[in-house]
Scaffold this active site. Structure first.
Site, PDB file in Angstrom:
ATOM      1  N   ARG A 224       1.121  -1.271   0.394  1.00  0.00           N
ATOM      2  CA  ARG A 224      -0.064  -0.260  -0.375  1.00  0.00           C
ATOM      3  C   ARG A 224       0.689   1.278  -0.142  1.00  0.00           C
ATOM      4  NH1 ARG A 224      -5.272  -1.366   0.472  1.00  0.00           N
ATOM      5  NH2 ARG A 224      -5.749  -3.280   0.845  1.00  0.00           N
ATOM      6  N   GLN A 225       1.651   1.084  -0.872  1.00  0.00           N
ATOM      7  CA  GLN A 225       3.062   2.399  -1.447  1.00  0.00           C
ATOM      8  C   GLN A 225       3.006   2.787  -2.457  1.00  0.00           C
ATOM      9  OE1 GLN A 225       5.799   2.771   1.793  1.00  0.00           O
ATOM     10  NE2 GLN A 225       5.454   1.092   2.802  1.00  0.00           N
ATOM     11  N   GLY A 226       2.294   2.214  -2.943  1.00  0.00           N
ATOM     12  CA  GLY A 226       2.397   2.197  -4.654  1.00  0.00           C
ATOM     13  C   GLY A 226       4.303   1.314  -4.740  1.00  0.00           C
ATOM     14  N   TYR A 262      -4.036  -4.283 -12.674  1.00  0.00           N
ATOM     15  CA  TYR A 262      -3.321  -4.345 -14.229  1.00  0.00           C
ATOM     16  C   TYR A 262      -4.072  -3.412 -14.926  1.00  0.00           C
ATOM     17  CZ  TYR A 262      -0.230  -8.215 -12.897  1.00  0.00           C
ATOM     18  OH  TYR A 262       0.798  -8.619 -12.340  1.00  0.00           O
TER      19      TYR A 262
END
Length: 294
Positions: A224-226, A262
């Protein structure tokens, strides 16, 4: 156009360690042995015909294990990686793995992801280690290239900080595979079920060239940090730089978070597989093939 002939899969057996064992075969060769007959007044030659079984030479691949690695090895500095493509975002950097220790950490992340949620079972740690060792050597083998393919093991590492020294094990937080491939004879998309002769061929032309993504995973502590989306962005840019205009990935249709990720990155449904259409492959059951065209 250049064409490379390759054996179809039925000519090989895939062993547990992922290495293709050569088909058992032998060849009979005739060997002439020249002997001297001392009983005759003149010197005469006798010819002994014997047979010798010549077996194919199986190439030996270098295999490494955890004992060969330096687990206290420090993360490479920015100066050491000045000639490598990198993509910085937030506290992290996405780039190609360059060290054996990075390959090992990527393999271990994949093992952790595969057995996630089953930590209470006694055998899990043993299975994870065996899987990681196999995957580590498979990564190194694939990086050598095969049948004209190009393979990149992409990792995300924590960005270098002043006065902070991190080991490789503590810096790698994500990984994915990017391979540049060619369609087999008769294929219009990866995994298509086609009627092919015993010997298939790869047509090494630009229209048959494509990219393929696999083994995307992120350390549980860094989610959850990209990281996943930015690794995918780096993979897309890397595929473009290799003159690829189609990038594919297989996703299980029940994996909603992966499908959403995606699709967010621009991938669209290319083909769906199920037990009826592709029943011979367990991997493709209930799986969607996504594609992004660049």
């Amino acid at each position: 156009m250049s064409t490379v002939l390759v054996h179809r899969p039925q000519f090989f057996k895939i062993s547990h360690d992922g290495y293709r064992n050569h088909r058992k075969s032998s060849r009979i060769a005739t060997v002439r042995n020249m002997t001297m007959d001392s009983k005759s007044s003149g010197t005469s030659k006798k010819e002994d015909l014997s047979t010798q079984v010549l077996r194919p030479v199986v190439p030996q691949l270098e295999t490494l294990g955890p004992s060969d690695l330096k687990f206290d090895r420090l993360q490479p500095s920015d100066q050491e990686l000045v000639h490598h493509d990198r993509f910085q975002f937030g506290k992290f950097v996405a780039r190609e793995a360059v060290l054996d220790e990075e390959y090992w950490t990527a393999a271990w992340l994949r093992a952790e992801s595969l057995w996630e949620g089953r930590t209470n079972e006694r055998y899990v740690d043993n299975y994870k280690r065996k899987f990681a060792e196999q995957e580590f050597n498979d990564i190194k083998r694939r990086c050598r290239g095969q049948h004209g393919q190009k393979y990149l093991c992409i990792v995300t590492v924590k960005k270098e900080e002043r006065n902070v020294k991190r080991t490789v094990l503590k810096s790698v937080v994500g990984t994915l595979d990017l391979s540049i491939r060619y369609m087999l004879h008769g294929e219009t998309y990866p995994g298509e079920r086609v009627m092919a002769p015993p010997f298939g061929c790869i047509n090494k032309t630009d229209p048959n060239r494509y990219g393929y993504i696999a083994n995307l995973c992120v350390a549980k502590s860094a989610r959850r940090q990209g990281i996943a989306s930015n690794m995918l962005h780096f993979a897309i840019v890397s595929a473009k730089s290799n003159d690829v205009d189609q990038l594919y990935v297989h996703v299980h249709r029940n994996n909603k978070p992966a499908l959403e990720l995606y699709q967010k990155m621009g991938f669209e449904l290319s083909h769906s597989y199920d037990m009826v259409g592709m029943g011979s492959s367990q991997f493709l059951e209930h799986t969607d093939l996504l594609c992004i065209r660049m």
